[in-house]
Design an enzyme around this catalytic site. Sequence first.
Site: not given
Length: 484
Positions: A335, A331
């Site tokens: 990002k 994640y």
Amino acid sequence: MAMTTNLLATSKAVKLHGVRFFSSFLSRPNHFLACRLPQSITRRVQTSCCYRETSYKSPEPEPSSVSDGVGIIRFLKGKTYLITGATGFLGKVLIEKLLRASLGIGKIFILIKSKDQESANKRLYDEVLFPVSSLLFLFSFLFSFHQIKIVSIKKIVSICSTQIISSDLFSHLKQMHGRSYEEFMKSKLIPIIGEIGEENLGIGSEVAANISGEIDVVISCAGRTTFDDRYDLAINVNALGPGRLLSFAKDCKKLKLFLHISTAYVTGKKEGTVLETPLCIGKNITSDLNIEHELKLASEAVRKLHGSGEIKKLKELGIQRAQHYGWENTYTFTKAMGETLIQTMREDAPVVIIRPSIIESSYKEPFPGWLQGIRMSDPIILAYGKGQISGLWGDSQSFADIIPVDMVVNATIAAMAKHARTYEPYTFFQARFDDTNTRSLIQEMSMEERKIFEFDIKSIDWEHYIVNVHLPGLKREICKENSS
């Protein structure tokens, strides 16, 4: 020349073992997750930086003498938005505050994945304005009081869709607009069929041409938030998605701002004071990272992997690649890729990036403790309450990096109004960051703006928030899910 600055917040952070967590709403009444320690609530300093030397002990600026302050309400008036991720927790609260704070707001176009416009409208009502759990509650209410005898599910859904105001999140707006509420909401919230993971956002060319002439602000809230997500899907949405949205935004003739919601953890595994500057490969990200190569690697893995172990291996690949480059999980790694692409593609487009830490239930708005789903820190609380764990190991000097969702929303709106011609990453993270620019922004705001768009985390009573706001909100959410 665009200046690079960070906006961060300083707070009285709660130590891991510093707050008494009640669990009476679950199976273990009158038990605590942790006991109070002396000096359990302490101040933790945060930092920010721009392309200049920064003093970590700079004095607070004097309050603004300008009565209009930043001019937030003036900026919001008449603006039209395109928002992705509107069905998510943060997206919903942001939309509610925009509609409530600015009666003169223009349209809010909402990117929604759907097969046709009718389905898109229904998804908007069911997931944004009138969640399924509320529908089910109404069904049980109607049947239990024998107000209806034999009514088809289709008929009930039809009834509920005309009463989208029943979503508790929008209760203040219902009170403000009364009988005209439904008409108001339908005139402001316009679903647009599309998908952040598709080229051109999956928006038809005719629709894109029509709305691009109206949009003033593009807000990127969409993302895949699973830490160990499939690598191929995480790259497609978290890394490439913001770039697709920015490309669309640059074609909007009236564009005032592109605002991207990121995460404070994009900096990866770093020790000491982290100076928040735009993420740039070759500067504060290793030059070894090649996003095109990572995309090819993920695509090749999808092509080769088949069978029941495919998903597991794609998840393992994501973690492996993230940790190889210095991130904890898929994640935060993807990002970070997304931010680097924004930095590469932005040219002269006005950009603001918001980097919150762990977003939890609302502190005050639209009412204390509003929550959607089980958030990041909640599984630990629930596991203790259910008797699944008796305690947990932890550093008594560590801090819970959480922030109420309404604080993030208010800061986002204030930053949006202040910084529509510059490039600004804003971080809300309770650790290791100077808060000079946050304090400066707060001081520039008028007293009225501070009341309407409060985000000074120093004002939070953390023990009150956890015990009297968040846990009751979590209890309501658990009861709601159980009833579903």
